[in-house]
Structure formats: structure tokens, C-alpha cells
Motif scaffolding. Structure first.
Motif, PDB file in Angstrom:
ATOM      1  N   ALA A 123       0.842  -1.208   0.000  1.00 25.29           N
ATOM      2  CA  ALA A 123       0.000   0.000   0.000  1.00 25.29           C
ATOM      3  C   ALA A 123       0.874   1.255   0.000  1.00 25.29           C
ATOM      4  CB  ALA A 123      -0.914  -0.020   1.222  1.00 25.29           C
ATOM      5  N   GLY A 124       1.976   1.217   0.749  1.00 29.13           N
ATOM      6  CA  GLY A 124       2.857   2.384   0.809  1.00 29.13           C
ATOM      7  C   GLY A 124       3.497   2.700  -0.530  1.00 29.13           C
ATOM      8  N   ALA A 125       3.913   1.670  -1.269  1.00 29.34           N
ATOM      9  CA  ALA A 125       4.539   1.902  -2.578  1.00 29.34           C
ATOM     10  C   ALA A 125       3.525   2.459  -3.576  1.00 29.34           C
ATOM     11  CB  ALA A 125       5.145   0.601  -3.100  1.00 29.34           C
ATOM     12  N   ILE A 139       3.528  -7.465  -2.032  1.00 30.48           N
ATOM     13  CA  ILE A 139       2.284  -8.251  -1.992  1.00 30.48           C
ATOM     14  C   ILE A 139       2.599  -9.749  -2.032  1.00 30.48           C
ATOM     15  CG2 ILE A 139       1.784  -8.354  -4.469  1.00 30.48           C
ATOM     16  CD1 ILE A 139      -0.697  -7.744  -1.587  1.00 30.48           C
ATOM     17  N   CYS A 140       3.685 -10.116  -2.725  1.00 34.38           N
ATOM     18  CA  CYS A 140       4.097 -11.526  -2.721  1.00 34.38           C
ATOM     19  C   CYS A 140       4.539 -11.951  -1.312  1.00 34.38           C
ATOM     20  CB  CYS A 140       5.232 -11.765  -3.722  1.00 34.38           C
ATOM     21  SG  CYS A 140       4.699 -11.729  -5.439  1.00 34.38           S
ATOM     22  N   VAL A 141       5.208 -11.042  -0.583  1.00 38.48           N
ATOM     23  CA  VAL A 141       5.568 -11.331   0.810  1.00 38.48           C
ATOM     24  C   VAL A 141       4.305 -11.531   1.628  1.00 38.48           C
ATOM     25  CG1 VAL A 141       6.575 -10.338   2.909  1.00 38.48           C
ATOM     26  CG2 VAL A 141       7.778 -10.129   0.721  1.00 38.48           C
ATOM     27  N   ALA A 142       3.326 -10.647   1.442  1.00 40.77           N
ATOM     28  CA  ALA A 142       2.108 -10.710   2.251  1.00 40.77           C
ATOM     29  C   ALA A 142       1.366 -12.024   2.051  1.00 40.77           C
ATOM     30  CB  ALA A 142       1.210  -9.526   1.905  1.00 40.77           C
ATOM     31  N   ILE A 143       1.236 -12.454   0.807  1.00 38.79           N
ATOM     32  CA  ILE A 143       0.466 -13.686   0.557  1.00 38.79           C
ATOM     33  C   ILE A 143       1.358 -14.915   0.605  1.00 38.79           C
ATOM     34  CG2 ILE A 143      -1.216 -12.423  -0.829  1.00 38.79           C
ATOM     35  CD1 ILE A 143       0.034 -13.621  -3.333  1.00 38.79           C
ATOM     36  N   LEU A 169      15.207  -3.731  -3.576  1.00 35.03           N
ATOM     37  CA  LEU A 169      14.597  -2.597  -4.271  1.00 35.03           C
ATOM     38  C   LEU A 169      14.279  -1.459  -3.313  1.00 35.03           C
ATOM     39  CD1 LEU A 169      12.145  -4.425  -6.731  1.00 35.03           C
ATOM     40  CD2 LEU A 169      14.470  -3.600  -7.161  1.00 35.03           C
ATOM     41  N   PHE A 170      13.699  -1.804  -2.156  1.00 35.31           N
ATOM     42  CA  PHE A 170      13.315  -0.772  -1.196  1.00 35.31           C
ATOM     43  C   PHE A 170      14.544  -0.035  -0.671  1.00 35.31           C
ATOM     44  CE2 PHE A 170      12.207   0.865   2.984  1.00 35.31           C
ATOM     45  CZ  PHE A 170      10.984   1.470   2.750  1.00 35.31           C
ATOM     46  N   THR A 171      15.579  -0.782  -0.328  1.00 42.29           N
ATOM     47  CA  THR A 171      16.780  -0.153   0.216  1.00 42.29           C
ATOM     48  C   THR A 171      17.457   0.705  -0.847  1.00 42.29           C
ATOM     49  OG1 THR A 171      17.048  -2.023   1.718  1.00 42.29           O
ATOM     50  CG2 THR A 171      18.954  -0.600   1.405  1.00 42.29           C
ATOM     51  N   TYR A 172      17.466   0.225  -2.082  1.00 48.90           N
ATOM     52  CA  TYR A 172      18.026   1.042  -3.167  1.00 48.90           C
ATOM     53  C   TYR A 172      17.267   2.359  -3.271  1.00 48.90           C
ATOM     54  CZ  TYR A 172      19.980   2.325  -7.696  1.00 48.90           C
ATOM     55  OH  TYR A 172      20.634   2.987  -8.707  1.00 48.90           O
ATOM     56  N   ALA A 173      15.934   2.273  -3.227  1.00 49.47           N
ATOM     57  CA  ALA A 173      15.118   3.488  -3.340  1.00 49.47           C
ATOM     58  C   ALA A 173      15.436   4.459  -2.206  1.00 49.47           C
ATOM     59  CB  ALA A 173      13.634   3.129  -3.335  1.00 49.47           C
ATOM     60  N   ILE A 175       8.667  -2.835  -6.104  1.00 52.72           N
ATOM     61  CA  ILE A 175       8.537  -2.855  -4.640  1.00 52.72           C
ATOM     62  C   ILE A 175       7.136  -3.306  -4.241  1.00 52.72           C
ATOM     63  CG2 ILE A 175       8.452  -1.370  -2.598  1.00 52.72           C
ATOM     64  CD1 ILE A 175      10.694   0.305  -3.862  1.00 52.72           C
ATOM     65  N   ALA A 176       6.121  -2.745  -4.910  1.00 55.45           N
ATOM     66  CA  ALA A 176       4.739  -3.111  -4.575  1.00 55.45           C
ATOM     67  C   ALA A 176       4.471  -4.579  -4.867  1.00 55.45           C
ATOM     68  CB  ALA A 176       3.768  -2.222  -5.353  1.00 55.45           C
ATOM     69  N   LEU A 177       4.964  -5.058  -6.012  1.00 54.82           N
ATOM     70  CA  LEU A 177       4.731  -6.459  -6.385  1.00 54.82           C
ATOM     71  C   LEU A 177       5.438  -7.408  -5.415  1.00 54.82           C
ATOM     72  CD1 LEU A 177       3.556  -8.449  -8.418  1.00 54.82           C
ATOM     73  CD2 LEU A 177       5.666  -8.224  -9.764  1.00 54.82           C
TER      74      LEU A 177
END
Length: 482
Positions: A47-49, A97-101, A115-119, A92-94
Motif C-alpha cells: 500500500a505504501g509503494a 504483496i508476494c511477501v504478504a500472501i 529494491l526498497f533499500t536502493y530506493a 517494490i509493490a509487487l
């Protein structure tokens, strides 16, 4: 004889403690709490991404600025093109969501972390403590297995399924969450915060228009009360979360505290991240108990079988434990590094980042550069360069009070003029900064040529000493009706 007996006794004691530690770390615990933790953090990050993209922050923070500030040691991190930025945040969003499910969890969480850390490394002016926390937390999650229940992976691969996980996985996450709260509280053990109620004395009055609570936010005693409460809350709350009888009440206080931080400070995902994170301090089977209470059909209580836990240390297990201990030690020591630098960290900022010093100071400043240029024929001239020539207004507000960023831009200005063909370039900063409402003082020594000053971790002699006077209390402005 007695020496031999004593040595044997020490060996037996050491073996006993070692085995006891192994049993504690490897003890099976219900997987439910960690599985829900994975779902909540993954869902929130997705949701944040998407929120980041929807709000146009890609353009505002990364496309519009012509210059981006680098972290020490990470100058190789470049901001991609606009299309690349959209791909980055969609990735990041994809991954989230894969982590969540729990779909391809191991690949997804590693991808998300990269990806998040790079961003987050693309520009220092976008640094936020809770984004750093997410980077650390998801790095830890790369080594955990919360996808072995209530996940697509567990549904696809029955052999993967498990109702329990070793206790060390919960302990590791708890350590990181507890460390953040402890240091966030300890950082408030500051004269400005406790004895002068700053910067809450500056931040709270603008919210006086809120219903019910609003008029109180203009009262000075409320600013002091909030300052002391925040200090005690951050320092002690994890202790209460670890104490079972106090845990429900402590969680209620956490909900109230983060609700008000959300209302007063508009700090995005931070309240949600912290509320989700402290759930890990409840019993490992709390999701099953909640499901039973709500009459939601979930798997029955996990079968916890201590007999399956390892009883002896192996080399691999010992090395893995050592790696986790070293990681935790690094996390513990990092926030203390500001003690190496003389003066207050709120002023010189050396050791400020990555140390859980959350919302501790209000800085505003003005800055311009005096640039002395010499041509190859020996002619000299001096020009005044405004930071706005390179920065957006948002970047300028962030960098004007941070000496290392002032130095970075000075180097960029030097490089610009050297590229134009000047033989030598000297850059001096005219920097005035107000800390927590004090009168503005010089932050950078105006006699130091920043063009020849190194950017590093050494003590920065070119930063002036912090102003000695205490911060003033701000009085609310009132209209005279006469």
C-alpha cells in the motif's frame, strides 16, 4: 586435584549454559504471530509503494530535482530515469504483496529488501527513520520462515508446512523493535526536550484548531507533559510489553500514542508500522485466540513438540548464531556513534541518521555560497551562488540545517565551475541556522574552503559549536480585540 575438579565443574557449567541457550533459541513456538506479522508488513509496504506513486512523489522527489544528495559510501546509487523509477516502485509493490500472501516468499522478501533499500539510498533528503527501520526489519525477514503457514507457498508445497518456528526468529524481531523504542526514548534525554519542551512547544500550537483537545495544545504545561510522556513512553513501553500482565494495557497506550502522532505530525506509515511491529510481543498464538473469539475458522492450536528441537550445537548452527549476535551488536552500537563527535548531535548531525533519533529538533536556516574563481591567466572573481540553482524548495529545507549536505552541494558547485574551465575554485558557505527556536547562528565556519574539505566520517572541524543559550519558549500569538 582440586584444580582439576574445579576445571571440570566450569566445563560442566559452560556446557549446561550452552545447552540451555540452545534449547531456548530452538524451542518451537506457534508460527501464527510471525505469519500474521509477514502479512501485515507485506500488505502495508505494498500500500505504501502504491501510495507513493499515486501521490506523485516520484516526480516531486526524484524527477524534478537536478541534484541528489548521496550517503557516505553509496555514491554509486543513481536515480534511474522516470520510467525506471516507476518500474522500481512497481517492483517494490509487487514484491511486497508476494511477501504478504507468501508467494515465492524467499525470493520476494530478498527482492523487496534490495529494491526498497536502493530506493531509500537514492537521496539523503528523503531519509526517514521508519523507512530505515523497514530496511532493517525486512533484512531480518530474509532469514526467517513466516511463510510456512497461511501462505501460497505452504498451500503449493505441503512439505514446507509447519505449525511452529524456532523461538530465535521471534526473539530477533523483538530485539530490533525493542531497540528502536529504547533509543527513541533515550534520545529524548536531552535538555531541549525535557527542560524546555522543545520542539513540541513549536509544533503543537498550530494544531490548536482541533476539536476538544485543540485549545490545550496552546498551553505550555501541555508541551512539557507531552515531552515527558513521550520520553517515558518510548523508554519503558517495551518493558511493559514483555510483562504479560501489563501487555494488553501497554498495547492500548501504544494505540493511543500512535493515533495522536498520526493526527499531530502527519508522518505517513510510521504509526501503522510501529503498531503492527509490537504485535510480535504478544503470545505466539494470539492470532488463533483472536480468530476463536471472532469465530473465524482457522487451523487449530499448533502442536508444539519440544522433542523435535535440536539438543546439540552443530558448527553451522553456531556460526549462524554468531552472525545474528554480531548483527545485533552492530545495531546496538550504531546509535551510540555520535558520542565520538564533540558537541550536540542535534547541531552537528554527525551520528544523527540510523540511530533512531526520531523527531527531536526543529531547524530552519538560510544558506548561500561564496565562490572564488581563478582562471588560468590568474584573473580572479567572486560570485554568490544560491542553493536554489540546484535544489527544489523541499530539498533546500532539508539540507539547510545538515552540514554534510551543505558540504556535498559545495563539492558539486566546485565540480561545475571546474568543468567550465576555471583553474581553481574555492567555495565558502554563509550558513545561518536556528535550532529549536533559538536565534540563528552560523553553522559552517565561513573561513573554511569547503571545496578542499573531505566528505567522510571524521570529526568535522568546519562545523561551528552549537549555540550555548537555551531555546526560548514560544508564546501563542493572540489578536488584540481593543
Amino acid at each position: 586435584m582440586s584444580i582439576v575438579a574445579s576445571g571440570s565443574a566450569h566445563t560442566v557449567l559452560a556446557d549446561s549454559l550452552s545447552d540451555r541457550l540452545l534449547r531456548e533459541l530452538a524451542a518451537p513456538r506457534d508460527i501464527a504471530a510471525l505469519a500474521v506479522f509477514r502479512i501485515l508488513i507485506g500488505g502495508l509496504m505494498c500500500a505504501g509503494a502504491l501510495r507513493f506513486v499515486r501521490n506523485g512523489w516520484i516526480e516531486r522527489l526524484y524527477v524534478e530535482p537536478e541534484f541528489h544528495f548521496k550517503y557516505w559510501g553509496f555514491s554509486w546509487v543513481q536515480v534511474p530515469s522516470e520510467f525506471g523509477l516507476y518500474l522500481l516502485y512497481c517492483g517494490i509493490a509487487l514484491a511486497a504483496i508476494c511477501v504478504a500472501i507468501g508467494l515465492f516468499y524467499r525470493v520476494a522478501i530478498i527482492t523487496f529488501w534490495c529494491l526498497f533499500t536502493y530506493a531509500e539510498l537514492m537521496d539523503v533528503t528523503t531519509y526517514l527513520n521508519h523507512y530505515y527501520f523497514i530496511s532493517v526489519l525486512t533484512l531480518i525477514m530474509c532469514f526467517l520462515s513466516p511463510h510456512r503457514a497461511w501462505s501460497v507457498d505452504a498451500w503449493r508445497r505441503p512439505a514446507l508446512r509447519s505449525q511452529t518456528l524456532p523461538a530465535w526468529q521471534t526473539h530477533w524481531v523483538r530485539f530490533q523493535v525493542g531497540l528502536l523504542y529504547f533509543y527513541a526514548g533515550w534520545a529524548k534525554f536531552e535538555i531541549d526536550w525535557l527542560l524546555h519542551a522543545q520542539p513540541l512547544n513549536i509544533w503543537l500550537p498550530p494544531h490548536s484548531g482541533l476539536p476538544l483537545l485543540g485549545p490545550l495544545l496552546e498551553q505550555t504545561w501541555v508541551h512539557f507533559a507531552f515531552s515527558w510522556f513521550a520520553f517515558l513512553f518510548d523508554t519503558l513501553i517495551i518493558g511493559f510489553m514483555l510483562w504479560r500482565p501489563a501487555r494488553p494495557y501497554a498495547f492500548l497506550v501504544i494505540l493511543v500514542f500512535h493515533y495522536f502522532t498520526h493526527v499531530f505530525f502527519n508522518i505517513g506509515l510510521f504509526p501503522f508500522i510501529m503498531v503492527f511491529s509490537v504485535l510480535i510481543f504478544f503470545e505466539a498464538d494470539w492470532p488463533r485466540k483472536l480468530a476463536r473469539l471472532l469465530r473465524v475458522p482457522l487451523a487449530a492450536r499448533a502442536a508444539v513438540t519440544p522433542a523435535n528441537a535440536p539438543r546439540r550445537w552443530s558448527l553451522g548452527r553456531a556460526l549462524a548464531t554468531l552472525a545474528v549476535v554480531l548483527f545485533c551488536a552492530l545495531q546496538f552500537l550504531m546509535p551510540l556513534r555520535h558520542w565520538y563527535y564533540p558537541g550536540t548531535v542535534l547541531w552537528h548531525e554527525q551520528g544523527m541518521r540510523f540511530s533512531w533519533r526520531v523527531m527531536l529538533r526543529e531547524k530552519s536556516g538560510s544558506l548561500e555560497y561564496r565562490v572564488a574563481l581563478t582562471r588560468h591567466d590568474g584573473t580572479r572573481r567572486t560570485v554568490i551562488v544560491s542553493p536554489h540553482r540546484y535544489l527544489t524548495e523541499e530539498q533546500y529545507r532539508e539540507m539547510a540545517g545538515q552540514p554534510d549536505l551543505i558540504l556535498q552541494l559545495a563539492h558539486h558547485i566546485r565540480d561545475d565551475y571546474l568543468a567550465e574551465g576555471f583553474a581553481t575554485v574555492e567555495v565558502y558557505a554563509q550558513s545561518f541556522v536556528s535550532l529549536n527556536g533559538r536565534l540563528a547562528h552560523r553553522m559552517i565556519d565561513p573561513a573554511v574552503d569547503l571545496a578542499s574539505t573531505e566528505f567522510g566520517l571524521a570529526r568535522a572541524g568546519w562545523i561551528t559549536s552549537a549555540p550555548p543559550e537555551p531555546p526560548p519558549l514560544q508564546r501563542p500569538l493572540r489578536l488584540d480585540r481593543k
